[in-house]
Design a protein around this motif. Structure first.
Motif, mmCIF file in Angstrom:
data_model
loop_
_atom_site.group_PDB
_atom_site.id
_atom_site.type_symbol
_atom_site.label_atom_id
_atom_site.label_comp_id
_atom_site.label_asym_id
_atom_site.label_seq_id
_atom_site.Cartn_x
_atom_site.Cartn_y
_atom_site.Cartn_z
ATOM 1 N N ALA A 10 -1.511 5.131 -6.188
ATOM 2 C CA ALA A 10 -2.691 5.943 -5.864
ATOM 3 C C ALA A 10 -3.618 5.242 -4.873
ATOM 4 C CB ALA A 10 -3.445 6.302 -7.141
ATOM 5 N N GLU A 11 -3.816 3.946 -5.031
ATOM 6 C CA GLU A 11 -4.722 3.219 -4.135
ATOM 7 C C GLU A 11 -4.155 3.159 -2.714
ATOM 8 O OE1 GLU A 11 -7.257 -0.947 -4.007
ATOM 9 O OE2 GLU A 11 -5.492 -0.818 -5.302
ATOM 10 N N PHE A 13 -1.969 5.231 -1.447
ATOM 11 C CA PHE A 13 -1.959 6.600 -0.938
ATOM 12 C C PHE A 13 -3.329 6.966 -0.383
ATOM 13 C CE2 PHE A 13 -2.322 11.210 -1.368
ATOM 14 C CZ PHE A 13 -1.185 11.619 -0.703
ATOM 15 N N ARG A 14 -4.373 6.582 -1.113
ATOM 16 C CA ARG A 14 -5.750 6.880 -0.704
ATOM 17 C C ARG A 14 -6.099 6.165 0.606
ATOM 18 N NH1 ARG A 14 -7.466 6.360 -5.460
ATOM 19 N NH2 ARG A 14 -7.978 4.157 -5.364
ATOM 20 N N VAL A 15 -5.738 4.895 0.735
ATOM 21 C CA VAL A 15 -6.064 4.146 1.946
ATOM 22 C C VAL A 15 -5.227 4.654 3.128
ATOM 23 C CG1 VAL A 15 -4.503 2.150 1.725
ATOM 24 C CG2 VAL A 15 -6.750 1.847 2.690
ATOM 25 N N ASP A 16 -4.010 5.093 2.865
ATOM 26 C CA ASP A 16 -3.185 5.691 3.915
ATOM 27 C C ASP A 16 -3.826 6.984 4.415
ATOM 28 O OD1 ASP A 16 -0.477 5.846 5.370
ATOM 29 O OD2 ASP A 16 -0.552 7.770 4.326
ATOM 30 N N LYS A 17 -4.331 7.777 3.498
ATOM 31 C CA LYS A 17 -4.996 9.031 3.865
ATOM 32 C C LYS A 17 -6.266 8.753 4.676
ATOM 33 C CE LYS A 17 -6.758 13.302 1.973
ATOM 34 N NZ LYS A 17 -7.257 14.023 0.829
ATOM 35 N N THR A 18 -7.032 7.756 4.276
ATOM 36 C CA THR A 18 -8.245 7.379 5.002
ATOM 37 C C THR A 18 -7.902 6.952 6.419
ATOM 38 O OG1 THR A 18 -9.359 6.706 2.964
ATOM 39 C CG2 THR A 18 -10.216 5.783 5.034
#
Length: 73
Positions: A10-11, A13-18
């Protein structure tokens, strides 16, 4: 391998999205889209894709995000 790590964490994935959002914002306003695209591909090849664990990926992503944020629009 990196894609699997990113999608399963999840972490990451979140930084990739950012990073993706910031990159797309920069592409909209960049005067040199070709250079920005080439820089992003080089980052993927030379930094992100050489990582084999979460800590390395997070470090790589945070450095790239900071680099993109510092770029003039």
């Amino acid at each position: 391998m990196q894609a699997q790590l990113i999608c399963r964490d999840a972490e990451l994935f979140r930084v990739d999205k950012t990073l993706t959002e910031i990159y797309h914002q920069k592409m909209k306003t960049s005067a040199n889209k070709t250079r920005l695209r080439a820089d992003q591909r080089a980052w993927l090849r030379n930094y992100r894709n050489v990582c084999g664990d979460k800590a390395c990926l997070l470090r790589s992503y945070h450095l790239r995000i900071d680099e993109l944020k510092r770029m003039p629009s």
